[in-house]
Design an enzyme around this catalytic site. Structure first.
Site, PDB file in Angstrom:
ATOM      1  N   GLY A 137       4.540   5.337  -6.139  1.00 15.76           N
ATOM      2  CA  GLY A 137       4.054   5.662  -4.808  1.00 15.76           C
ATOM      3  C   GLY A 137       3.343   4.466  -4.207  1.00 15.76           C
ATOM      4  O   GLY A 137       3.640   3.320  -4.534  1.00 15.76           O
ATOM      5  N   CYS A 138       2.391   4.721  -3.368  1.00 13.57           N
ATOM      6  CA  CYS A 138       1.645   3.665  -2.687  1.00 13.57           C
ATOM      7  C   CYS A 138       0.882   2.821  -3.700  1.00 13.57           C
ATOM      8  O   CYS A 138       0.185   3.348  -4.569  1.00 13.57           O
ATOM      9  CB  CYS A 138       0.673   4.295  -1.688  1.00 13.57           C
ATOM     10  SG  CYS A 138      -0.342   3.090  -0.842  1.00 13.57           S
ATOM     11  N   PHE A 139       0.989   1.508  -3.570  1.00 17.26           N
ATOM     12  CA  PHE A 139       0.320   0.633  -4.534  1.00 17.26           C
ATOM     13  C   PHE A 139      -1.199   0.709  -4.466  1.00 17.26           C
ATOM     14  O   PHE A 139      -1.886   0.374  -5.422  1.00 17.26           O
ATOM     15  CB  PHE A 139       0.792  -0.812  -4.461  1.00 17.26           C
ATOM     16  CG  PHE A 139       0.916  -1.464  -3.105  1.00 17.26           C
ATOM     17  CD1 PHE A 139       0.105  -1.155  -2.027  1.00 17.26           C
ATOM     18  CD2 PHE A 139       1.888  -2.436  -2.927  1.00 17.26           C
ATOM     19  CE1 PHE A 139       0.239  -1.784  -0.805  1.00 17.26           C
ATOM     20  CE2 PHE A 139       2.038  -3.094  -1.706  1.00 17.26           C
ATOM     21  CZ  PHE A 139       1.207  -2.763  -0.644  1.00 17.26           C
ATOM     22  N   TRP A 140      -1.767   1.159  -3.371  1.00 15.16           N
ATOM     23  CA  TRP A 140      -3.223   1.285  -3.264  1.00 15.16           C
ATOM     24  C   TRP A 140      -3.757   2.262  -4.314  1.00 15.16           C
ATOM     25  O   TRP A 140      -4.834   2.067  -4.853  1.00 15.16           O
ATOM     26  CB  TRP A 140      -3.642   1.767  -1.894  1.00 15.16           C
ATOM     27  CG  TRP A 140      -3.277   0.877  -0.749  1.00 15.16           C
ATOM     28  CD1 TRP A 140      -3.018  -0.464  -0.784  1.00 15.16           C
ATOM     29  CD2 TRP A 140      -3.122   1.283   0.604  1.00 15.16           C
ATOM     30  NE1 TRP A 140      -2.722  -0.913   0.477  1.00 15.16           N
ATOM     31  CE2 TRP A 140      -2.775   0.131   1.350  1.00 15.16           C
ATOM     32  CE3 TRP A 140      -3.238   2.497   1.280  1.00 15.16           C
ATOM     33  CZ2 TRP A 140      -2.558   0.163   2.732  1.00 15.16           C
ATOM     34  CZ3 TRP A 140      -3.030   2.534   2.642  1.00 15.16           C
ATOM     35  CH2 TRP A 140      -2.691   1.379   3.358  1.00 15.16           C
ATOM     36  N   CYS A 141      -2.992   3.327  -4.590  1.00 16.97           N
ATOM     37  CA  CYS A 141      -3.433   4.327  -5.579  1.00 16.97           C
ATOM     38  C   CYS A 141      -3.450   3.736  -6.983  1.00 16.97           C
ATOM     39  O   CYS A 141      -4.436   3.873  -7.710  1.00 16.97           O
ATOM     40  CB  CYS A 141      -2.511   5.544  -5.545  1.00 16.97           C
ATOM     41  SG  CYS A 141      -2.541   6.468  -3.994  1.00 16.97           S
TER      42      CYS A 141
END
Length: 183
Positions: free
Chosen positions: A15-19
């Protein structure tokens, strides 16, 4: 691929790399986490290009870690706990191949460990649906733009961070308390 003989590199897409970045920055043994892109055709892609879903890249977190402190298996167990490895090209409202679940291995041992854990999770019926996580060789890593690095710490009140990233960090902190870095 590692910085020295006491470290390894892991590259994960979930998913989103921020997570992924926000979680792994809090894990003991993890020395650094860089958000970026892997698995696509374009050289040096931009965030906008990757988000278009046309480059073939996944948003990834690339970790450098000390396997004597946290093993690759520890890294993978956290990975499977903080995202849904059963949804093809999607994590929550983030949809597209850039949000696929993937393990980009850097050695034959990492490949064996990843495939072995997936087999264990499948045999143990850890998930209701089949795991669709790709296990593929690591290729060229492209670091994301600077404003994506350490995103949660720099944007804690941004709505996506409040409603998506922070709950994943809280889940990690609760489920993997023994793997937290000391304050």
């Amino acid at each position: 691929m590692s910085l020295d003989t006491n470290t390894e590199t892991a590259t994960l897409a979930g998913g989103c790399f921020w997570c992924l970045e926000a979680v792994y920055l809090q894990m003991r043994g993890v020395i650094s986490v860089t958000s970026g892109y892997m698995g696509g055709a374009n050289a040096d892609p931009s965030y906008e290009e990757v988000c278009s879903g046309t480059t073939g890249h996944a948003e990834v977190a690339q970790l450098v870690f000390d396997p004597n402190i946290s093993s690759y298996r520890d890294i993978l167990e956290v990975f499977f706990a903080i995202h849904d490895p059963t949804t093809l090209n999607r994590q929550g409202n983030d949809v597209g191949t850039q949000y696929r679940s993937a393990i980009f291995f850097h050695s034959s041992q990492q490949e064996a460990d990843a495939r072995g854990l997936i087999a264990e999770l499948t045999a143990g019926k850890a998930f209701e649906d089949p795991i669709v996580t790709e296990v593929t060789p690591a290729v060229q890593f492209w670091p994301a733009e600077g404003y994506h690095q350490n995103y949660l710490a720099n944007h804690p009140w941004q709505p996506y961070c409040t409603f998506v990233v922070s709950p994943k960090v809280a889940k990690f902190r609760k489920k993997f308390a023994t793997l937290l870095k000391s304050s």
